[in-house]
Motif scaffolding. Structure first.
Motif, PDB file in Angstrom:
ATOM      1  N   TRP A 118       1.101  -1.418  -0.518  1.00 27.31           N
ATOM      2  CA  TRP A 118       0.517   0.012   0.290  1.00 27.31           C
ATOM      3  C   TRP A 118       0.539   1.553  -0.163  1.00 27.31           C
ATOM      4  O   TRP A 118       0.233   2.195  -0.550  1.00 27.31           O
ATOM      5  N   ARG A 119       2.269   1.513   0.380  1.00 20.46           N
ATOM      6  CA  ARG A 119       2.947   2.684   0.452  1.00 20.46           C
ATOM      7  C   ARG A 119       3.564   2.572  -0.495  1.00 20.46           C
ATOM      8  O   ARG A 119       3.708   3.534  -1.126  1.00 20.46           O
ATOM      9  N   ARG A 120       4.208   1.499  -1.889  1.00 19.42           N
ATOM     10  CA  ARG A 120       4.617   1.741  -2.068  1.00 19.42           C
ATOM     11  C   ARG A 120       3.635   2.260  -3.743  1.00 19.42           C
ATOM     12  O   ARG A 120       3.837   2.647  -4.758  1.00 19.42           O
ATOM     13  N   ASP A 121       2.179   1.817  -4.108  1.00 26.43           N
ATOM     14  CA  ASP A 121       1.752   2.437  -4.072  1.00 26.43           C
ATOM     15  C   ASP A 121       1.087   3.538  -4.218  1.00 26.43           C
ATOM     16  O   ASP A 121       0.709   5.121  -5.459  1.00 26.43           O
ATOM     17  N   HIS A 122       1.045   4.178  -3.635  1.00 26.24           N
ATOM     18  CA  HIS A 122       1.341   6.082  -3.677  1.00 26.24           C
ATOM     19  C   HIS A 122       2.679   6.253  -3.335  1.00 26.24           C
ATOM     20  O   HIS A 122       2.939   7.157  -2.832  1.00 26.24           O
ATOM     21  N   GLN A 123       3.107   6.182  -4.300  1.00 25.16           N
ATOM     22  CA  GLN A 123       4.408   7.361  -5.083  1.00 25.16           C
ATOM     23  C   GLN A 123       4.263   8.582  -5.068  1.00 25.16           C
ATOM     24  O   GLN A 123       2.950   9.130  -5.393  1.00 25.16           O
ATOM     25  N   CYS A 124       5.658   9.094  -4.980  1.00 24.96           N
ATOM     26  CA  CYS A 124       5.835  10.657  -5.163  1.00 24.96           C
ATOM     27  C   CYS A 124       6.400  10.595  -6.640  1.00 24.96           C
ATOM     28  O   CYS A 124       7.471   9.597  -7.216  1.00 24.96           O
ATOM     29  N   ILE A 125       5.753  11.637  -7.909  1.00 25.33           N
ATOM     30  CA  ILE A 125       6.317  11.767  -8.819  1.00 25.33           C
ATOM     31  C   ILE A 125       6.982  13.378  -8.910  1.00 25.33           C
ATOM     32  O   ILE A 125       5.747  13.939  -8.426  1.00 25.33           O
ATOM     33  N   ILE A 126       7.797  13.646  -8.938  1.00 21.31           N
ATOM     34  CA  ILE A 126       9.107  14.818  -8.899  1.00 21.31           C
ATOM     35  C   ILE A 126       9.144  15.026 -10.599  1.00 21.31           C
ATOM     36  O   ILE A 126       9.657  14.508 -11.294  1.00 21.31           O
TER      37      ILE A 126
END
Length: 217
Positions: A118-126
């Motif tokens: 679940w954490r991995r699925d909420h990536q940050c995209i910069i």
């Protein structure tokens, strides 16, 4: 009595800013796990990078933590930035990490892998050419558009569009760097994807916006 110190530790002035190259420059104090790092990059002291990508020409000033994120090219990441801090399971009776790091507490013989996914699925995209100021925090799942600026100490909880400037807690967009037509042209040109040879040949054009837009837009 004050003692004048020019440089410590004692190194040649010519080596203070070491020449970058195809191989990433990574400080010995960095910690990296399952990540990909581009060329002409520099990771400052005590940077941690986990399950993330860090693209060409980007750098961290030091004490930066990045996990489950994609960082674009030509990004400037100041000291003490945190990208994608750990989320906790707020929906459970207790949000303590004993509920997913179960082995450590003797509650189970396996960890809660579903939660970590679940954490991995909420990536940050910069995006590319993003400047993130000192001490800023980019919360899980947030995307920052190309050319954006994040102010020092900001806590970014919502997406920031290309070339917007966001500051504060929680961060709010206060302006755009350029007029909309200029932003549209810059995004269309996409200079950050130029080859190394093209960058070297046309580098000085990056210093003059009117000339740049006239020549490439």
């Amino acid at each position: 009595m004050l003692h004048a110190i020019d440089i410590f530790p004692e190194v040649s002035v010519n080596n203070v800013h070491k020449m970058l190259g195809e191989m990433p420059q990574i400080h010995a104090s960095c910690r990296i796990r399952n990540s990909k790092i581009g060329a002409w990059t520099a990771l400052g002291p005590n940077t941690t990078l986990a399950e993330s990508s860090f693209d060409d020409y980007s750098y961290t000033a030091g004490n930066v933590s990045i996990i489950y994120s994609q960082v674009g090219k030509f990004c400037s990441i100041a000291n003490s930035v945190r990208i994608n801090p750990g989320n906790h399971p707020q929906w459970r009776v207790t949000q303590h990490h004993c509920t997913y790091r179960r082995i450590q507490y003797g509650f189970d013989t396996s960890e809660d892998e579903e939660f970590f996914q679940w954490r991995r699925d909420h990536q940050c995209i910069i995006g590319h050419d993003v400047w993130i100021g000192h001490g800023a925090v980019i919360m899980p799942g947030v995307s920052i558009g190309h050319g954006a600026i994040i102010g020092s100490g900001a806590v970014v909880t919502k997406d920031v569009a290309p070339y917007e400037v966001a500051v504060g807690v929680a961060a709010k967009v206060i302006k755009k760097r350029f007029p909309d037509d200029t932003i549209e042209k810059l995004l269309e040109i996409g200079w950050w994807d130029w080859s190394r040879d093209k960058l070297v040949e046309n580098f000085k054009d990056l210093l003059n916006m009117p000339k740049f837009l006239e020549k490439y837009g």
